[in-house]
Design a protein around this motif. Structure first.
Motif, PDB file in Angstrom:
ATOM      1  N   ALA A  74       0.825  -1.203   0.000  1.00  0.00           N
ATOM      2  CA  ALA A  74       0.000   0.000   0.000  1.00  0.00           C
ATOM      3  C   ALA A  74       0.862   1.256   0.000  1.00  0.00           C
ATOM      4  O   ALA A  74       2.059   1.216   0.305  1.00  0.00           O
ATOM      5  CB  ALA A  74      -0.903   0.000   1.234  1.00  0.00           C
ATOM      6  N   ASP A  75       0.238   2.375  -0.342  1.00  0.00           N
ATOM      7  CA  ASP A  75       0.903   3.664  -0.196  1.00  0.00           C
ATOM      8  C   ASP A  75       0.977   4.016   1.292  1.00  0.00           C
ATOM      9  O   ASP A  75       0.259   3.442   2.115  1.00  0.00           O
ATOM     10  CB  ASP A  75       0.122   4.755  -0.928  1.00  0.00           C
ATOM     11  CG  ASP A  75       0.252   4.644  -2.442  1.00  0.00           C
ATOM     12  OD1 ASP A  75       1.260   4.083  -2.896  1.00  0.00           O
ATOM     13  OD2 ASP A  75      -0.656   5.106  -3.147  1.00  0.00           O
ATOM     14  N   HIS A  76       1.835   4.975   1.635  1.00  0.00           N
ATOM     15  CA  HIS A  76       1.868   5.433   3.018  1.00  0.00           C
ATOM     16  C   HIS A  76       2.327   6.880   3.081  1.00  0.00           C
ATOM     17  O   HIS A  76       2.967   7.385   2.159  1.00  0.00           O
ATOM     18  CB  HIS A  76       2.763   4.550   3.887  1.00  0.00           C
ATOM     19  CG  HIS A  76       4.198   4.518   3.480  1.00  0.00           C
ATOM     20  ND1 HIS A  76       4.650   3.891   2.336  1.00  0.00           N
ATOM     21  CD2 HIS A  76       5.320   5.018   4.073  1.00  0.00           C
ATOM     22  CE1 HIS A  76       5.956   3.996   2.250  1.00  0.00           C
ATOM     23  NE2 HIS A  76       6.393   4.693   3.290  1.00  0.00           N
ATOM     24  N   SER A  77       1.955   7.531   4.170  1.00  0.00           N
ATOM     25  CA  SER A  77       2.345   8.926   4.385  1.00  0.00           C
ATOM     26  C   SER A  77       2.591   9.140   5.868  1.00  0.00           C
ATOM     27  O   SER A  77       2.045   8.440   6.720  1.00  0.00           O
ATOM     28  CB  SER A  77       1.269   9.888   3.871  1.00  0.00           C
ATOM     29  OG  SER A  77       0.000   9.593   4.408  1.00  0.00           O
ATOM     30  N   PHE A  78       3.458  10.132   6.167  1.00  0.00           N
ATOM     31  CA  PHE A  78       3.874  10.388   7.536  1.00  0.00           C
ATOM     32  C   PHE A  78       3.331  11.711   8.043  1.00  0.00           C
ATOM     33  O   PHE A  78       3.209  12.683   7.290  1.00  0.00           O
ATOM     34  CB  PHE A  78       5.401  10.434   7.639  1.00  0.00           C
ATOM     35  CG  PHE A  78       6.090   9.178   7.201  1.00  0.00           C
ATOM     36  CD1 PHE A  78       5.721   7.951   7.717  1.00  0.00           C
ATOM     37  CD2 PHE A  78       7.119   9.226   6.277  1.00  0.00           C
ATOM     38  CE1 PHE A  78       6.369   6.786   7.324  1.00  0.00           C
ATOM     39  CE2 PHE A  78       7.777   8.080   5.876  1.00  0.00           C
ATOM     40  CZ  PHE A  78       7.399   6.852   6.397  1.00  0.00           C
ATOM     41  N   PHE A  79       3.051  11.745   9.354  1.00  0.00           N
ATOM     42  CA  PHE A  79       2.718  12.987  10.037  1.00  0.00           C
ATOM     43  C   PHE A  79       4.023  13.504  10.630  1.00  0.00           C
ATOM     44  O   PHE A  79       4.415  13.123  11.726  1.00  0.00           O
ATOM     45  CB  PHE A  79       1.666  12.710  11.107  1.00  0.00           C
ATOM     46  CG  PHE A  79       1.128  13.946  11.777  1.00  0.00           C
ATOM     47  CD1 PHE A  79       0.859  15.101  11.050  1.00  0.00           C
ATOM     48  CD2 PHE A  79       0.864  13.952  13.136  1.00  0.00           C
ATOM     49  CE1 PHE A  79       0.365  16.236  11.667  1.00  0.00           C
ATOM     50  CE2 PHE A  79       0.359  15.076  13.761  1.00  0.00           C
ATOM     51  CZ  PHE A  79       0.112  16.228  13.020  1.00  0.00           C
ATOM     52  N   THR A  80       4.710  14.347   9.876  1.00  0.00           N
ATOM     53  CA  THR A  80       6.094  14.720  10.214  1.00  0.00           C
ATOM     54  C   THR A  80       6.158  15.933  11.132  1.00  0.00           C
ATOM     55  O   THR A  80       6.611  17.011  10.752  1.00  0.00           O
ATOM     56  CB  THR A  80       6.899  14.981   8.937  1.00  0.00           C
ATOM     57  OG1 THR A  80       6.187  15.937   8.132  1.00  0.00           O
ATOM     58  CG2 THR A  80       7.085  13.708   8.138  1.00  0.00           C
ATOM     59  N   THR A  81       5.688  15.757  12.353  1.00  0.00           N
ATOM     60  CA  THR A  81       5.817  16.777  13.388  1.00  0.00           C
ATOM     61  C   THR A  81       6.264  16.088  14.670  1.00  0.00           C
ATOM     62  O   THR A  81       6.101  14.870  14.811  1.00  0.00           O
ATOM     63  CB  THR A  81       4.481  17.505  13.673  1.00  0.00           C
ATOM     64  OG1 THR A  81       3.579  16.595  14.337  1.00  0.00           O
ATOM     65  CG2 THR A  81       3.837  18.013  12.389  1.00  0.00           C
ATOM     66  N   PRO A  82       6.799  16.830  15.636  1.00  0.00           N
ATOM     67  CA  PRO A  82       7.018  16.231  16.961  1.00  0.00           C
ATOM     68  C   PRO A  82       5.676  15.957  17.621  1.00  0.00           C
ATOM     69  O   PRO A  82       4.645  16.539  17.231  1.00  0.00           O
ATOM     70  CB  PRO A  82       7.810  17.306  17.708  1.00  0.00           C
ATOM     71  CG  PRO A  82       7.470  18.579  17.016  1.00  0.00           C
ATOM     72  CD  PRO A  82       7.241  18.239  15.576  1.00  0.00           C
ATOM     73  N   LEU A  83       5.657  15.086  18.599  1.00  0.00           N
ATOM     74  CA  LEU A  83       4.410  14.787  19.300  1.00  0.00           C
ATOM     75  C   LEU A  83       3.938  15.977  20.122  1.00  0.00           C
ATOM     76  O   LEU A  83       2.737  16.266  20.184  1.00  0.00           O
ATOM     77  CB  LEU A  83       4.594  13.564  20.209  1.00  0.00           C
ATOM     78  CG  LEU A  83       3.373  13.115  21.007  1.00  0.00           C
ATOM     79  CD1 LEU A  83       2.184  12.821  20.113  1.00  0.00           C
ATOM     80  CD2 LEU A  83       3.725  11.878  21.844  1.00  0.00           C
ATOM     81  N   PHE A  84       4.874  16.701  20.737  1.00  0.00           N
ATOM     82  CA  PHE A  84       4.529  17.839  21.585  1.00  0.00           C
ATOM     83  C   PHE A  84       5.237  19.105  21.103  1.00  0.00           C
ATOM     84  O   PHE A  84       6.386  19.057  20.663  1.00  0.00           O
ATOM     85  CB  PHE A  84       4.942  17.593  23.039  1.00  0.00           C
ATOM     86  CG  PHE A  84       4.227  16.453  23.706  1.00  0.00           C
ATOM     87  CD1 PHE A  84       2.898  16.558  24.075  1.00  0.00           C
ATOM     88  CD2 PHE A  84       4.895  15.265  23.971  1.00  0.00           C
ATOM     89  CE1 PHE A  84       2.243  15.503  24.694  1.00  0.00           C
ATOM     90  CE2 PHE A  84       4.260  14.208  24.593  1.00  0.00           C
ATOM     91  CZ  PHE A  84       2.927  14.331  24.950  1.00  0.00           C
ATOM     92  N   ALA A  85       4.533  20.234  21.224  1.00  0.00           N
ATOM     93  CA  ALA A  85       5.159  21.536  21.011  1.00  0.00           C
ATOM     94  C   ALA A  85       5.784  22.002  22.318  1.00  0.00           C
ATOM     95  O   ALA A  85       5.482  21.480  23.400  1.00  0.00           O
ATOM     96  CB  ALA A  85       4.114  22.542  20.543  1.00  0.00           C
ATOM     97  N   GLY A  86       6.641  23.019  22.225  1.00  0.00           N
ATOM     98  CA  GLY A  86       7.294  23.538  23.426  1.00  0.00           C
ATOM     99  C   GLY A  86       6.348  24.276  24.342  1.00  0.00           C
ATOM    100  O   GLY A  86       6.636  24.461  25.522  1.00  0.00           O
ATOM    101  N   SER A  87       5.203  24.710  23.804  1.00  0.00           N
ATOM    102  CA  SER A  87       4.208  25.438  24.594  1.00  0.00           C
ATOM    103  C   SER A  87       2.875  25.372  23.852  1.00  0.00           C
ATOM    104  O   SER A  87       2.812  24.938  22.692  1.00  0.00           O
ATOM    105  CB  SER A  87       4.622  26.905  24.756  1.00  0.00           C
ATOM    106  OG  SER A  87       4.616  27.558  23.495  1.00  0.00           O
TER     107      SER A  87
END
Length: 322
Positions: A174-187
């Protein structure tokens, strides 16, 4: 009474025979209804019932190591209003619980991912989800897309969302895609800035459109969240002091399923739990005594549709907490 399984693997053929026998003979489902429930054909249900009788599994009563687990599946569905529960036997060695639950998830995912109506499947990260891919049969779904639905961590490992998403996509062709962010922001303010970015907003829209999604969870002492993802300025003890019993996709819940009053929950970069609730089939795979409070919290909040767990955890979930 539940019986422990002696080896770290599941006889999926016998497990299905017991599930079908219980559904038709105890719960009163027709063979067509049982076929729909378990993603098979009426002919296979008919042959499976005959095989269960031949083996002596189905007599006046059902006699199998899987009986208690199957009974718990139906009980948990009724107790928490779930669409489906998959309960695997609890192993003699508590360290093998995750492996057995992962095997149960891998078995459950096969009919889910082969359904041609399912086009977009979301997956979080964690050890249970990582191991589940080891128990899955390959399928050919070039029309399917696998989507990571949680922000990642910088530490590379098999349990990171990027690796799990890639491995599952490879298994499904299958195709795939990523959620390319950190899990948490600094604030909390940093979270708002991330959410305003076009590429993040586009990916969040895709996650909201998933037809099904698989999640894992843990408490706030044993978890990969604490080890690999929690911001350095946050002390897990403070989350526990505020009533936190574990997390779902980075959101920390109390025992009733409410978000605790801590800014960690305003720093998660991802869809909200209310948005998660709108996905048609949200699957939670988790087992072990230390996970009972967070599993119960997630079930109480009401966004889980399918639960995959082990027999001892299922029994604890059915026991009213003090």
């Amino acid at each position: 009474m539940s019986r422990h399984i002696k080896i770290d693997q599941i006889d999926t053929e016998e497990q299905l025979l017991v599930r079908l026998a219980w559904a038709c003979e105890i719960e009163g489902l027709t063979q067509s209804e049982a076929a729909n429930r378990f993603g098979t054909t009426r002919l296979r249900v008919n042959k499976s019932l005959a095989e269960a009788r031949r083996r002596g599994i189905l007599r006046i009563s059902i006699d199998s190591i899987y009986k208690a687990a199957v009974e718990q599946e139906w009980a948990l569905e009724r107790e928490f209003g779930l669409g489906r529960v998959v309960v695997v036997p609890t192993p003699e060695d508590p360290a093998s619980v995750t492996s057995l639950v992962s095997a149960g998830l891998g078995s459950y995912l096969y009919p889910v991912l082969t359904d041609p109506e399912l086009k977009l499947f979301g997956i979080a990260w964690g050890n249970t989800l990582n191991l589940a891919t080891r128990f899955m049969q390959p399928i050919n779904r070039p029309d399917l897309e696998i989507v990571s639905i949680m922000g990642g961590v910088s530490r590379g490992s098999d349990v990171n969302g990027y690796e799990i998403t890639t491995r599952l996509a490879d298994l499904c062709n299958a195709d795939h895609s990523f959620f390319t962010t950190p899990l948490f922001a600094g604030s909390a303010g940093g979270q708002a800035m991330f959410l305003q970015q076009d590429v993040v907003a586009e990916m969040l829209g895709k996650i909201r459109s998933c037809d099904a999604a698989a999640l894992a969870t843990s408490d706030l002492t044993h978890s990969l969240l604490v080890r690999d993802a929690l911001p350095k300025d946050i002390d897990p003890a403070d989350l526990i002091a505020l009533g936190g019993v574990g997390d779902i996709m980075g959101y920390v819940l109390d025992s009733e399923g409410n978000l605790i009053d801590h800014d960690i929950n305003q720093r998660v970069i991802g869809i909200s739990l209310d948005e998660l609730d709108r996905i048609p089939n949200v699957i939670l795979a988790a087992g072990g005594a230390h996970k009972v409070p967070i599993i119960r919290a997630a079930l109480r909040r009401g966004f889980i549709d399918t639960l995959v767990t082990d027999a001892s955890t299922a029994a604890a979930l059915m026991t009213r907490p003090d």
